[in-house]
Design an enzyme around this catalytic site. Structure first.
Site, short mmCIF file in Angstrom:
data_model
loop_
_atom_site.label_atom_id
_atom_site.label_comp_id
_atom_site.label_asym_id
_atom_site.label_seq_id
_atom_site.Cartn_x
_atom_site.Cartn_y
_atom_site.Cartn_z
N ASP A 293 71.72 -72.08 5.35
CA ASP A 293 70.42 -71.65 4.79
C ASP A 293 70.44 -70.22 4.27
OD1 ASP A 293 70.72 -71.43 7.74
OD2 ASP A 293 68.89 -70.24 7.60
N THR B 133 90.82 -57.53 18.25
CA THR B 133 90.51 -57.30 19.66
C THR B 133 91.83 -57.46 20.44
OG1 THR B 133 88.97 -57.81 21.44
CG2 THR B 133 89.81 -59.71 20.19
N GLY C 64 74.01 -54.11 17.51
CA GLY C 64 72.92 -53.92 16.55
C GLY C 64 73.40 -53.38 15.21
N ASP D 243 81.04 -63.83 15.47
CA ASP D 243 79.63 -63.97 15.10
C ASP D 243 79.39 -65.13 14.13
OD1 ASP D 243 79.12 -61.75 16.67
OD2 ASP D 243 79.35 -60.37 14.99
N GLU D 244 80.19 -66.16 14.24
CA GLU D 244 80.06 -67.32 13.34
C GLU D 244 78.89 -68.21 13.74
OE1 GLU D 244 82.80 -66.59 15.06
OE2 GLU D 244 84.47 -66.26 13.70
N GLY D 245 78.37 -68.00 14.96
CA GLY D 245 77.31 -68.87 15.47
C GLY D 245 77.85 -69.80 16.56
N LYS D 246 78.89 -69.31 17.27
CA LYS D 246 79.52 -70.14 18.32
C LYS D 246 78.51 -70.50 19.41
CE LYS D 246 82.48 -66.84 18.92
NZ LYS D 246 82.20 -65.99 17.75
N GLY D 247 77.65 -69.49 19.77
CA GLY D 247 76.67 -69.73 20.83
C GLY D 247 75.80 -70.92 20.51
N ARG E 133 100.64 -54.38 34.07
CA ARG E 133 100.74 -54.85 35.46
C ARG E 133 100.18 -53.85 36.47
NH1 ARG E 133 106.83 -56.50 34.19
NH2 ARG E 133 106.62 -54.43 33.28
N GLY F 286 78.79 -61.40 21.88
CA GLY F 286 77.34 -61.50 21.92
C GLY F 286 76.99 -62.82 21.28
N HIS F 287 76.61 -63.80 22.09
CA HIS F 287 76.35 -65.16 21.60
C HIS F 287 74.85 -65.44 21.67
CE1 HIS F 287 80.75 -66.39 22.67
NE2 HIS F 287 80.68 -65.42 21.79
N THR F 288 74.27 -65.71 20.51
CA THR F 288 72.82 -65.93 20.45
C THR F 288 72.51 -67.41 20.53
OG1 THR F 288 72.84 -64.13 18.85
CG2 THR F 288 70.76 -65.30 19.13
N GLN G 9 84.78 -64.01 20.05
CA GLN G 9 85.35 -63.36 18.87
C GLN G 9 85.76 -64.44 17.84
OE1 GLN G 9 86.72 -61.98 22.19
NE2 GLN G 9 84.74 -61.03 21.96
#
Ligand code: GDP
Ligand code: IMO
Ligand code: MG
Length: 424
Positions: free
Chosen positions: A331, A238, A300, A12-16, A143, A39-41, A223
């Site tokens: 910010d 994970t 959420g 959730d670092e802001g990769k999206g 396997r 979950g990429h925003t 991740q």
């Protein structure tokens, strides 16, 4: 030019957002590990998109998007996500979205096993996203997994699905849970397979040919490095290699094909799920949640929050080989009078520059902080490095020194346009 974009903290670092910003100059965007736990925003043209399995490049017309062999694909979730994106006006065709025939399949039963295993762990649960990720990767290394290649022939698919549903149900019963309805499970997967079939192909030659002909590939990490099954806060991780190496094994693009590695970090730290978090800070969490920030894109859940952890980032920059960092959410610190950075851990009478392997030791570490003055100014309207307050520039420089990797860009808001270059 092939570039990896990797989360450097706990996800959730802001990769999206960073991927979306870089996609303009890329031809192909690839996901190479993880699954719908991501979950990429992305906020573009005033619209918000949350992507789980589909690479963020889908939001740019004319780009090819590939879900590589290292990803675990939940067919029903993917079909739902494609419908959600189409509803928002995004075009998805077998020309712009390819699925590797070697990617493993998450079955509805894997999600149930994930939930049952978590329940069995009681107070020691991992806090997974319950997307069936761990049980599916377990099938892969045991396997016994089903892969997208098994989707091509429906008659063959029916046979392998029936067999795996039966053994998975035995596992669920052993965990004290009711068995899943085999007919319904079969129906749901067969139906989704029909929709996905035209997208399935051998993506390895596609990516390698693209590299040879000078096309640019962007790897969208999911991740973060501290959730990596080898390098992270094991067992609170994970089940995939979320670090740079995972991009090669998860796509079939060799290490010699990688030109640049960008780490994504927040100006502070967040984590969802259980596990050690040395620089966690309740006051900072209250402040960020009060601003309506830091609630999970997939579940959420309110994210745990803390100051930037230089030990984690230094370690992460080392084993990922980051060329530079893309910092986001600067910010978020605009109203802080003082800002802390954890420079080292204290463990008994030892001072650690890198985290320990033993989770019981990691949990006992306390942070050693360097305190910098805040800038107490709104940065969201800044459009260049020069416009950033002096204290803010000083924070970015010092941050880079502490972690041993320069900051290349910084985000001052969630929108596509709110990214500034940092000279280094
Ligand atoms: P990902 O999983 O790494 O793609 O990150 P998420 O999308 O789960 O979480 C990052 C959150 O930060 C999202 O809500 C983004 O819209 C938001 N975001 C990203 N960069 C910035 C930024 O520079 N400033 C602000 N205010 N929000 C940002
Ligand atoms: P993105 O790509 C943050 C966390 C879970 C849990 C642990 C194991 O959006 O950064 P899993 O369901 O993978 O077995 O859960 O990993 N986790 C994430 N945390 N961002 C993510 O993805 C995550 N994906 C998994 O909360 O602690
Ligand atoms: Mg996320």
């Amino acid at each position: 030019m092939n570039t990896l974009v990797i989360g450097s903290q706990w996800g959730d670092e802001g990769k999206g957002k960073v991927i979306d910003f870089l996609t303009e100059d890329a031809d192909i965007v690839v996901r190479s590990q993880g699954g719908s736990n991501a979950g990429h925003t992305v906020i573009a043209h005033g619209k918000k998109y949350v992507l789980h399995l589909v690479p963020s490049g889908i939001l740019w017309p004319g780009k090819l998007n590939v879900i590589g062999n290292g990803v675990v694909i939940n067919p029903t979730s993917l079909v739902e996500e494609m419908a959600y994106l189409r509803n928002l006006g995004v075009d998805i065709t077998p020309q712009n979205l390819l699925l590797s025939d070697r990617a493993h399949v998450v079955l509805p039963i894997h999600k149930e096993i994930d939930a049952a295993q978590e329940e069995a762990l009681g107070d020691h649960k991992i806090g997974t996203t319950k997307q069936g990720i761990g049980p599916t990767y377990a099938d892969k290394v045991r396997r016994i997994g089903i892969r997208m290649a098994d989707f091509i022939d429906p008659a063959h698919l029916e046979i392998v699905l029936k067999a795996r549903i039966a053994t998975a149900n035995e596992e669920l019963v052993r965990l004290g849970h009711p068995a899943a309805d085999p007919q319904e499970t079969l129906r749901a997967v067969m139906e989704a397979a029909g929709e996905l079939r035209p997208h399935i192909t051998d993506t390895i030659p596609v990516l390698n040919r693209a590299t040879k002909t000078g096309k640019s590939i962007l790897f969208e990490g999911a991740q973060g490095a501290m959730l990596d099954v080898d390098f992270g806060t094991y067992p609170y991780v994970t089940s995939s290699n979320t670090s740079a190496g995972g991009c090669c094994t998860g796509s079939g693009v060799p290490p010699t094909g990688i030109d640049k590695i960008i780490g994504v970090c927040k100006a502070y730290t967040t984590r969802v799920g259980a596990g050690p978090f040395v620089s966690e800070d309740a006051d900072l969490a209250d402040y960020l949640h009060g601003l309506g920030r830091e609630f999970g894109a997939t579940t959420g859940r309110p994210r745990r929050c803390g100051w930037a952890d230089g030990v984690v980032l230094r370690f992460s920059a080392m084993f990922n080989g980051f060329d530079e960092m893309a910092m986001t959410n600067l910010d978020g610190l605009d109203a802080c009078e003082e800002i802390k950075i954890c420079t080292a851990y204290k463990l008994g009478d030892r001072t650690l520059e890198f985290p320990p392997a033993l989770i019981s030791e990691w949990e006992k570490c306390t942070p050693i902080y360097e305190i910098l003055p805040g800038w107490m100014q709104d940065t969201t309207k800044c459009t260049s490095w020069k416009q950033l307050p002096t204290n803010c520039q000083a924070y970015l420089k010092r941050f880079g020194e502490i972690i041993g990797c320069p900051i290349g860009s910084v985000g001052v808001g969630p929108d596509r346009s709110q990214t500034l270059s940092v000279p280094h």
